[in-house]
Design a protein around this motif. Structure first.
Motif, PDB file in Angstrom:
ATOM      1  N   PRO A 236      -2.810   4.092  64.145  1.00  0.00           N
ATOM      2  CA  PRO A 236      -2.375   3.864  65.357  1.00  0.00           C
ATOM      3  C   PRO A 236      -1.559   4.914  66.044  1.00  0.00           C
ATOM      4  O   PRO A 236      -0.318   4.822  65.460  1.00  0.00           O
ATOM      5  CB  PRO A 236      -2.558   1.998  65.712  1.00  0.00           C
ATOM      6  N   ALA A 237      -1.883   5.051  67.580  1.00  0.00           N
ATOM      7  CA  ALA A 237      -0.530   5.556  68.287  1.00  0.00           C
ATOM      8  C   ALA A 237       0.785   5.292  67.437  1.00  0.00           C
ATOM      9  O   ALA A 237       0.768   4.198  68.199  1.00  0.00           O
ATOM     10  CB  ALA A 237      -1.633   6.363  69.454  1.00  0.00           C
ATOM     11  N   THR A 238       1.655   5.791  67.667  1.00  0.00           N
ATOM     12  CA  THR A 238       2.852   5.510  67.538  1.00  0.00           C
ATOM     13  C   THR A 238       3.905   5.724  68.746  1.00  0.00           C
ATOM     14  O   THR A 238       5.261   5.813  68.659  1.00  0.00           O
ATOM     15  CB  THR A 238       3.583   5.413  66.496  1.00  0.00           C
ATOM     16  N   ALA A 239       3.258   7.443  69.389  1.00  0.00           N
ATOM     17  CA  ALA A 239       4.656   8.025  70.138  1.00  0.00           C
ATOM     18  C   ALA A 239       3.257   8.966  71.536  1.00  0.00           C
ATOM     19  O   ALA A 239       2.038   8.771  71.510  1.00  0.00           O
ATOM     20  CB  ALA A 239       4.775   9.269  69.830  1.00  0.00           C
ATOM     21  N   ALA A 240       4.314   9.172  72.245  1.00  0.00           N
ATOM     22  CA  ALA A 240       3.038   9.999  73.908  1.00  0.00           C
ATOM     23  C   ALA A 240       4.438  10.540  74.254  1.00  0.00           C
ATOM     24  O   ALA A 240       5.252  10.541  74.187  1.00  0.00           O
ATOM     25  CB  ALA A 240       2.840   8.581  74.783  1.00  0.00           C
ATOM     26  N   ILE A 241       3.959  11.218  75.099  1.00  0.00           N
ATOM     27  CA  ILE A 241       4.556  12.875  75.557  1.00  0.00           C
ATOM     28  C   ILE A 241       4.089  12.672  76.796  1.00  0.00           C
ATOM     29  O   ILE A 241       3.170  12.280  77.732  1.00  0.00           O
ATOM     30  CB  ILE A 241       4.879  14.231  74.405  1.00  0.00           C
ATOM     31  N   GLY A 242       5.742  12.316  78.139  1.00  0.00           N
ATOM     32  CA  GLY A 242       5.336  12.817  78.937  1.00  0.00           C
ATOM     33  C   GLY A 242       5.258  14.002  80.175  1.00  0.00           C
ATOM     34  O   GLY A 242       6.560  14.526  79.921  1.00  0.00           O
ATOM     35  N   LEU A 243       4.684  14.747  80.944  1.00  0.00           N
ATOM     36  CA  LEU A 243       4.549  15.799  81.601  1.00  0.00           C
ATOM     37  C   LEU A 243       4.808  16.116  82.327  1.00  0.00           C
ATOM     38  O   LEU A 243       3.590  15.436  83.476  1.00  0.00           O
ATOM     39  CB  LEU A 243       3.280  16.307  80.888  1.00  0.00           C
ATOM     40  N   LEU A 244       6.016  15.807  83.061  1.00  0.00           N
ATOM     41  CA  LEU A 244       6.070  15.379  84.915  1.00  0.00           C
ATOM     42  C   LEU A 244       6.426  16.871  85.543  1.00  0.00           C
ATOM     43  O   LEU A 244       6.678  17.744  85.148  1.00  0.00           O
ATOM     44  CB  LEU A 244       7.015  14.520  84.795  1.00  0.00           C
ATOM     45  N   ARG A 245       5.853  16.791  86.788  1.00  0.00           N
ATOM     46  CA  ARG A 245       5.281  17.699  87.881  1.00  0.00           C
ATOM     47  C   ARG A 245       6.355  17.757  89.011  1.00  0.00           C
ATOM     48  O   ARG A 245       5.605  16.596  89.697  1.00  0.00           O
ATOM     49  CB  ARG A 245       3.963  18.853  87.894  1.00  0.00           C
ATOM     50  N   THR A 246       7.280  18.382  89.512  1.00  0.00           N
ATOM     51  CA  THR A 246       7.118  18.433  91.167  1.00  0.00           C
ATOM     52  C   THR A 246       6.628  18.879  91.674  1.00  0.00           C
ATOM     53  O   THR A 246       7.112  18.194  92.858  1.00  0.00           O
ATOM     54  CB  THR A 246       8.729  18.781  91.166  1.00  0.00           C
ATOM     55  N   ARG A 247       5.457  19.638  90.787  1.00  0.00           N
ATOM     56  CA  ARG A 247       4.286  19.713  92.564  1.00  0.00           C
ATOM     57  C   ARG A 247       3.226  18.666  91.984  1.00  0.00           C
ATOM     58  O   ARG A 247       2.626  18.268  91.832  1.00  0.00           O
ATOM     59  CB  ARG A 247       3.570  21.749  91.795  1.00  0.00           C
ATOM     60  N   PRO A 248       2.619  18.315  93.999  1.00  0.00           N
ATOM     61  CA  PRO A 248       1.837  17.647  93.802  1.00  0.00           C
ATOM     62  C   PRO A 248       0.472  18.243  94.077  1.00  0.00           C
ATOM     63  O   PRO A 248      -0.098  18.765  93.175  1.00  0.00           O
ATOM     64  CB  PRO A 248       2.155  17.067  95.191  1.00  0.00           C
ATOM     65  N   GLY A 249      -0.520  17.124  93.496  1.00  0.00           N
ATOM     66  CA  GLY A 249      -2.137  17.673  93.488  1.00  0.00           C
ATOM     67  C   GLY A 249      -2.331  17.084  91.432  1.00  0.00           C
ATOM     68  O   GLY A 249      -1.283  17.317  90.498  1.00  0.00           O
ATOM     69  N   PRO A 250      -3.867  17.664  91.585  1.00  0.00           N
ATOM     70  CA  PRO A 250      -4.427  17.113  90.145  1.00  0.00           C
ATOM     71  C   PRO A 250      -3.869  17.872  89.113  1.00  0.00           C
ATOM     72  O   PRO A 250      -3.722  19.772  89.900  1.00  0.00           O
ATOM     73  CB  PRO A 250      -5.702  16.717  90.237  1.00  0.00           C
ATOM     74  N   PHE A 251      -3.874  18.320  88.324  1.00  0.00           N
ATOM     75  CA  PHE A 251      -4.504  18.642  87.007  1.00  0.00           C
ATOM     76  C   PHE A 251      -5.303  19.412  86.906  1.00  0.00           C
ATOM     77  O   PHE A 251      -6.294  18.869  86.528  1.00  0.00           O
ATOM     78  CB  PHE A 251      -3.552  17.857  85.705  1.00  0.00           C
ATOM     79  N   ALA A 252      -5.509  21.352  86.885  1.00  0.00           N
ATOM     80  CA  ALA A 252      -6.557  21.457  86.916  1.00  0.00           C
ATOM     81  C   ALA A 252      -7.054  21.291  85.529  1.00  0.00           C
ATOM     82  O   ALA A 252      -6.750  20.789  84.314  1.00  0.00           O
ATOM     83  CB  ALA A 252      -6.391  22.933  86.643  1.00  0.00           C
ATOM     84  N   ALA A 253      -8.931  21.294  85.338  1.00  0.00           N
ATOM     85  CA  ALA A 253      -9.023  21.807  83.525  1.00  0.00           C
ATOM     86  C   ALA A 253      -8.675  22.025  82.781  1.00  0.00           C
ATOM     87  O   ALA A 253      -8.503  22.269  81.431  1.00  0.00           O
ATOM     88  CB  ALA A 253     -10.992  21.279  83.742  1.00  0.00           C
ATOM     89  N   GLU A 254      -8.005  23.153  83.113  1.00  0.00           N
ATOM     90  CA  GLU A 254      -7.572  24.216  81.997  1.00  0.00           C
ATOM     91  C   GLU A 254      -6.373  23.574  81.610  1.00  0.00           C
ATOM     92  O   GLU A 254      -6.180  23.719  80.496  1.00  0.00           O
ATOM     93  CB  GLU A 254      -7.868  25.471  82.785  1.00  0.00           C
ATOM     94  N   THR A 255      -5.415  23.272  82.362  1.00  0.00           N
ATOM     95  CA  THR A 255      -4.411  22.752  82.933  1.00  0.00           C
ATOM     96  C   THR A 255      -4.220  21.122  81.308  1.00  0.00           C
ATOM     97  O   THR A 255      -3.409  21.334  80.589  1.00  0.00           O
ATOM     98  CB  THR A 255      -3.891  22.555  83.896  1.00  0.00           C
ATOM     99  N   ARG A 256      -5.540  20.849  81.464  1.00  0.00           N
ATOM    100  CA  ARG A 256      -5.244  19.618  81.052  1.00  0.00           C
ATOM    101  C   ARG A 256      -5.464  19.553  79.600  1.00  0.00           C
ATOM    102  O   ARG A 256      -5.330  18.640  78.488  1.00  0.00           O
ATOM    103  CB  ARG A 256      -6.707  18.913  82.057  1.00  0.00           C
ATOM    104  N   ALA A 257      -6.230  20.537  79.502  1.00  0.00           N
ATOM    105  CA  ALA A 257      -6.748  21.128  78.274  1.00  0.00           C
ATOM    106  C   ALA A 257      -6.006  21.428  77.245  1.00  0.00           C
ATOM    107  O   ALA A 257      -5.244  21.225  76.208  1.00  0.00           O
ATOM    108  CB  ALA A 257      -7.689  22.432  78.424  1.00  0.00           C
ATOM    109  N   LEU A 258      -5.455  22.420  77.852  1.00  0.00           N
ATOM    110  CA  LEU A 258      -4.046  22.931  77.569  1.00  0.00           C
ATOM    111  C   LEU A 258      -2.911  22.349  76.997  1.00  0.00           C
ATOM    112  O   LEU A 258      -2.870  22.387  75.784  1.00  0.00           O
ATOM    113  CB  LEU A 258      -2.993  24.191  77.848  1.00  0.00           C
ATOM    114  N   LEU A 259      -2.834  20.759  77.871  1.00  0.00           N
ATOM    115  CA  LEU A 259      -1.420  20.009  77.766  1.00  0.00           C
ATOM    116  C   LEU A 259      -2.354  19.415  76.480  1.00  0.00           C
ATOM    117  O   LEU A 259      -1.280  19.094  75.649  1.00  0.00           O
ATOM    118  CB  LEU A 259      -1.598  19.214  78.573  1.00  0.00           C
ATOM    119  N   ARG A 260      -3.516  19.280  76.189  1.00  0.00           N
ATOM    120  CA  ARG A 260      -4.045  18.817  75.294  1.00  0.00           C
ATOM    121  C   ARG A 260      -3.790  18.644  73.925  1.00  0.00           C
ATOM    122  O   ARG A 260      -3.281  18.552  72.825  1.00  0.00           O
ATOM    123  CB  ARG A 260      -5.192  18.379  75.482  1.00  0.00           C
ATOM    124  N   ARG A 261      -3.935  20.210  73.869  1.00  0.00           N
ATOM    125  CA  ARG A 261      -3.624  21.206  73.033  1.00  0.00           C
ATOM    126  C   ARG A 261      -2.460  21.346  72.508  1.00  0.00           C
ATOM    127  O   ARG A 261      -2.121  21.087  71.073  1.00  0.00           O
ATOM    128  CB  ARG A 261      -4.709  22.351  72.788  1.00  0.00           C
TER     129      ARG A 261
END
Length: 834
Positions: free
Chosen positions: A263-288
């Protein structure tokens, strides 16, 4: 070591030897743990490098390190150092080990090492990099270069804050991330902030510990093992408790669970001051990027066979724990811990019944994992310790005598008396015990009860002539314990003389007949007179002769003081009530004398006049509301309704003053505005005396029957209500301020001609006012009620009916209904003809 040989060498006591072994073992464990921690850090860093270069998960990276170590004859730790050494040297040519089945990326250097030199020999152009959108990284360059830079940093990162700073530094410009938070899940289900970057200290302190609540995005990401992309602040605020001050500071944020074997025991929060959705490439990079952090943030890995060994060792323990769950009373399973030479060093508690409690208050499974000598060091060298060893060696059951165990916890000594029984179960011990110190706790509770209730117990043994007092009795009698207690025969000598006869008689009956005593008395002390109570009863022998008396004394001084204060308060209330009743009676008598209320309608100057007066339903039910309806010498009629502020005799006095002054001035022919100016001056003159100052409102009209004309004035009063031809309207008011409010006051008059069938209502504010309601609502209600009553035929009793419709009135009500009968011709006589 020579320094350790002293206390544990020749001639040392057994308990010292045992404790010395515990200390030595703990030191060795600390050294081992430091080595394991260092080794684990190296392995995790090497795994992180391979995960970035080969884009493989943590398990595959670990297998790759093992395979390379086996091929080259290295240990795992040596292979990890070699991998990290190549990273530190950063060769110009890509690192390309011999291809193996365990290293599928070996034949593709660019895939295994995205930081290698560009095939053309030139790095990417900075113009191209700067032209990319920050939230849409280039899949061909950034998606490889950024994870590689991140892996390089993770190899030397120490702790959550370093990892958070690294994530922000590497990913910030490319993804628009402005802040990073790393949460770890505790065994209790709460979240602990273990790393942060871009978050100020005050906000981090507020969110450092998050209880296991619903609506926490990090907790949901860990529990569901899925990424949460919060990109709509308004919608997200309804579902989650958003971090930030204000929460809109980061309109878009992502919470990604850190991958783990279980079971997962940690989580990372990535916060942006810019509104709007995360691009698909950005999501993939953050997951990696988060996957790369799994090694540094995950628990140290066990050797491959550690899980099986632990499972085999805990099989019997689990079965025993299930049995102990159903056992009533305290019991525990002890596992002996031996040195490499086979010598017994300590015992570990591996299972415990729910009702097991130790001297420090640890209960049930809280005891599991504790070691006996580490937790209860004074047991070393005692009969209990030797009994454990004998039972473990011979299998005979140990049942020891009660012994006292003392433990100092947080500076507070705790002492308990135990009886222990131990039996062998395989190569372990099952221990049960009985705690005998409940009497001490009960004595402590009894002492607390006596102190809180301000009472103490006493006993008199008549056969041995001994007396026993509790400590609280000495405090009640303000007596030094060194002087000893007081006998029953001596007790009357400590009383106030007036109380001696009754208590002495009661004590004689107690000692001679065994009759119980429950009596109050007073004693004199250095702190004044105290009011006490004694409750006692006698125990008799077979012949009925009292042989022992027991009971208690109670200090009732505070209660007695409260009773006296209550009596004084009641006496003052009764006196005030009598004064109010007398004032009410006097004011009512004055009002009846000064303001008689007719029982039926009046006929005045050809008009029908209905009068109603209802006093307030609480307090002194006489106030300053008044009316006047009189004929004048020229056959005209004067109608007045007034309201003096306040209630009681002062208001009645002011009302009488205004009523008679108004009548006198109008009878002598004064104009109505002049009457109001003089009344205003009269009240202002009396204002110099604080007891006589008052204000009042008033409406006054003079009706001329010869032309049916009404001349009227007002002073801060509500407008008259005219009902004509089935419609109700309030008259437009002339100027006129409150009486007694200002010296420079002027008053104007208005004129209205009344017609047959008209009703003109003069009234006080008690008829229309309601607390918390706009006065206009009350006026509209009055107009509607008056029209309805006239349609019902209440012509002659309109005023009385309106007043009766106000039950529970909080103020006096005075109503005057002036009605012009149908068909009434004007009086042909002019004033000069009279």
């Amino acid at each position: 070591m020579k320094g350790d040989a002293g206390p544990a060498g020749e001639g040392a006591a057994p308990e010292v030897l045992a404790l010395a072994k515990v200390v030595a073992r703990l030191r060795a464990e600390i050294v081992d743990l430091e080595g394991v921690a260092a080794t684990t850090a190296v392995v995790e860093r090497a795994k992180g490098v391979l995960m970035a270069r080969a884009a493989v998960p943590a398990d595959t990276a670990y297998e790759m390190l093992l395979a390379r170590a086996g091929e080259r004859g290295h240990t795992l730790l040596e292979e990890c150092w070699i991998t990290l050494g190549r990273l530190a040297s950063r060769p110009a040519a890509p690192f390309a080990p011999t291809p193996t089945a365990a290293d599928p990326t070996a034949t593709h250097p660019t895939a295994a090492d995205p930081t290698a030199t560009h095939p053309t020999g030139a790095p990417p152009r900075p113009e191209a990099a700067s032209a990319r959108r920050p939230d849409r990284p280039d899949g061909g360059t950034a998606s490889r270069a950024l994870p590689a830079r991140l892996a390089d940093g993770l190899a030397t990162a120490h702790g959550g804050d370093d990892i958070a700073e690294l994530l922000l530094r590497v990913l910030g410009a490319a993804t628009g991330v402005d802040a990073v938070m790393i949460y770890a899940l505790t065994p209790a289900g709460s979240l602990e902030l273990i790393g942060r970057a871009g978050i100020e200290e005050a906000l981090a302190a507020r969110w450092r510990h998050v209880p296991p609540l619903s609506g926490i995005a990090a907790h949901e990401a860990i529990a569901g093992r899925r990424a949460l992309w919060l990109e709509d602040p308004a919608r997200d605020a309804h579902r989650y408790l958003l971090i930030g001050d204000p929460p809109e500071r980061w309109p878009s944020r992502a919470w990604l669970p850190v991958p783990a074997d279980g079971p997962a025991t940690a989580a990372i929060g990535l916060l942006r001051t810019r509104p709007g959705p995360f691009a698909a490439e950005t999501r993939a990079l953050l997951r990696r990027a988060v996957r790369l952090c799994a090694g540094p943030l995950g628990p140290p890995e066990r050797p491959p066979d550690a899980g099986a060994a632990v499972a085999r060792e805990s099989a019997d323990v689990t079965a025993v724990q299930r049995v102990l769950e159903a056992v009533a009373g305290p019991a525990a399973l002890l596992t002996p811990l031996r040195s490499t030479a086979g010598e017994l060093e300590d015992y570990r508690i591996d299972a415990a019944a729910p009702e097991s409690v130790d001297v420090a208050g640890r209960r049930g499974k809280e005891l599991v994992g504790l070691r006996i000598l580490e937790t209860y060091p004074t047991v070393a060298g005692t009969a209990l310790w030797e009994g454990y060893q004998e039972t473990l060696t011979t299998g005979t059951t140990y049942e020891g005598e009660p012994f006292t165990y003392e433990e100092v916890n947080a500076g507070v000594p705790r002492r308990s008396v135990y009886s222990v029984r131990a039996s062998r179960l395989g190569d372990r011990l099952v221990v049960s015990w009985t705690r005998h110190d409940t009497g001490e706790r009960e004595a402590r509770r009894l002492a607390d009860m006596q102190r809180l209730g301000n009472l103490g117990w006493a006993g008199w043994n008549l056969a041995t002539d001994t007396v026993t007092w509790s400590d609280q009795v000495y405090a009640i009698f303000d007596r030094d314990p060194g002087d000893g207690p007081v006998t029953l025969e001596e007790l009357p000598g400590h009383l106030i003389p007036d109380d001696v006869p009754k208590l002495a008689s009661a004590v004689r009956r107690l000692l001679s007949e065994g009759q119980a005593v429950d009596r109050q008395f007073r004693i004199g002390t250095a702190h004044g007179v105290r009011h006490l109570r004694i409750v006692a009863e006698a125990q008799t022998d077979a012949d009925g002769t009292p042989v022992e008396v027991h009971g208690f004394f109670q200090d009732l001084s505070a209660q007695r003081g409260a009773e006296l204060a209550l009596r004084e308060s009641e006496r003052a209330v009764l006196l005030q009530r009598g004064m109010l009743q007398a004032e009410r009676a006097l004011a009512a008598t004055l009002q009846d004398t000064l303001l008689p209320i007719p029982q039926q309608s009046l006929e005045l100057a050809g008009l029908c006049v209905d009068v109603a007066y209802v006093p307030a339903d609480r307090g002194v039910n006489v106030g300053g509301d008044w009316y006047s309806a009189i004929g004048l010498p020229d056959d005209s009629a004067l109608f007045v309704v007034g309201d003096v502020a306040g209630h009681g005799l002062a208001a009645v006095g002011t009302m009488a003053q205004l009523r008679f002054t108004t009548k006198g001035m109008t009878v002598t022919g004064s104009a109505l505005p002049d009457v109001l100016r003089r009344l205003n001056a009269l009240l202002l003159h009396t204002a110099s005396d604080p007891a006589g100052s008052a204000t009042a409102t008033m409406v006054m009209g003079r009706y001329q029957p010869w032309d049916r004309r009404l001349v009227w004035v007002r002073a801060g009063h509500l407008p008259p209500l005219l009902i004509r031809d089935g419609r109700a309207a309030f008259l437009e008011q002339p100027r006129g301020p409150l009486l007694g409010a200002a010296f420079e006051a002027s008053y104007e008059q208005a004129v209205i001609d009344l017609l047959p069938g008209d009703h003109l209502l003069l009234y006080t504010d008690g008829l229309v006012e309601e607390p918390g309601e706009d006065i206009r609502a009350g006026l509209e209600r009055l107009a509607a009620s008056a029209l309805r009553l006239l349609r019902e035929g209440r012509y002659e009793t309109l005023a009385r009916t309106l007043a009766a419709q106000c039950p529970g009135n909080r103020d006096d009500i005075c109503v005057l209904d002036i009605h012009v009968p149908e068909g009434l011709p004007p009086d042909a006589r002019a004033p000069d003809d009279v």
